[in-house]
Scaffold this active site. Sequence first.
Site, short mmCIF file in Angstrom:
data_model
loop_
_atom_site.label_atom_id
_atom_site.label_comp_id
_atom_site.label_asym_id
_atom_site.label_seq_id
_atom_site.Cartn_x
_atom_site.Cartn_y
_atom_site.Cartn_z
N LYS A 176 0.59 -1.08 -0.22
CA LYS A 176 -0.23 0.05 0.07
C LYS A 176 1.16 1.31 0.22
CE LYS A 176 -1.97 -1.57 3.85
NZ LYS A 176 -2.24 -2.26 4.90
N THR A 210 -8.19 8.45 8.65
CA THR A 210 -7.60 7.60 8.49
C THR A 210 -7.24 6.64 9.75
OG1 THR A 210 -5.45 8.44 9.29
CG2 THR A 210 -5.49 8.48 7.04
N GLY A 212 -8.07 3.09 11.27
CA GLY A 212 -8.83 1.63 10.42
C GLY A 212 -9.22 1.12 9.23
N THR A 213 -8.49 2.13 8.66
CA THR A 213 -7.93 2.24 6.44
C THR A 213 -7.80 0.43 6.31
OG1 THR A 213 -6.49 3.16 6.34
CG2 THR A 213 -8.53 4.58 6.60
N GLY A 214 -6.42 -0.02 7.10
CA GLY A 214 -5.53 -0.69 7.18
C GLY A 214 -6.48 -1.86 7.23
N CYS A 215 -7.22 -2.30 8.32
CA CYS A 215 -8.11 -3.19 8.63
C CYS A 215 -9.60 -3.19 8.07
CB CYS A 215 -8.13 -2.88 10.29
SG CYS A 215 -7.56 -2.72 11.59
#
Length: 320
Positions: A176, A210, A212-215
């Site tokens: 990412k 941003t 919690g975006t990866g989760c």
Amino acid sequence: MKKYPCVLSIAGSDCSGGAGIQADLKTISALGGYAATAITAITVQNTLGVRAIHPVPPVYVRGQIEAVMEDIRPDAVKIGMINDVEIVEAIASCLRTYRPRFVVFDPVMVSTSGHRLIEEDAISALTRELMPLASLITPNLSEAEVLTEHCISNVDTMKAAASELLKFGCGSVLLKGGHLEGDKMCDVLQTAGEDKPHLFISDKIESKNTHGTGCTLSSAIATFLALGYDMPHTEIRYPDSNNNNRICTSLIRSHLMKATPSPRRHATLGSPHGRVGMLLIICNLCRLFARCACGHTSGANDPSRIPSPQETGSRASASA
């Protein structure tokens, strides 16, 4: 009778509700899956930062996974925060025993607020025990730099890093690029056995929302895999000015970013790293997939809707 594919999230708990297990539960449910969980750690955190971490004893992590696997039998597994070596080994042992079809591993190492979430000796355990079992890993630039021990600052170094990460034995790497400098964002998807990576480029959206975006991204991918969508072999035609082909992963990512609310238009929960706009993510992803728990639908002729597995000839876990 409709069957909901199960996705098991193995991750830490976020009491503020924006990341971790809580974000996974919302995402999986919103996309038409049944969410089961195995909690690896209890964190004391909010959008300001992580205040404390209490790892769950490995025997209880193993017990949670076994209880779900022996009864519900998930179609996909998403792995997030893992704090220590013994928990890594417990999870890897369960994966080797029960052999779920899809494993999406988000190697969470540092929180958005900059708090380190993993012990140093656990990093080598991740690469040795878990990555060879993963269908896909989804590191950000900072995590990829830790894993490769190289500086990653542009698309060329991202390509090299994605190829290098495949050496750990995973099936695919989605690197990412949200932290790249400049006005463009680029994600790199490299799949084992393919010479060239897939590049997903879009305008960068400046936002503090941003948390919690990866989760959310990794659990969304796991849910789509459980629903029967192929990644990355089924390419989806997505009309744009360049008539490019896009695949499922890029659409998830782009709509995740588009769903991040603007401070001028939407109320923000938390500061300085607000929660990602979950409701807007849900609406955008429901528009893509023409299915929604809240009743939102899109027409079959909507050019931005991803075709169902039945339409593309893929085998689906869910049946209407």
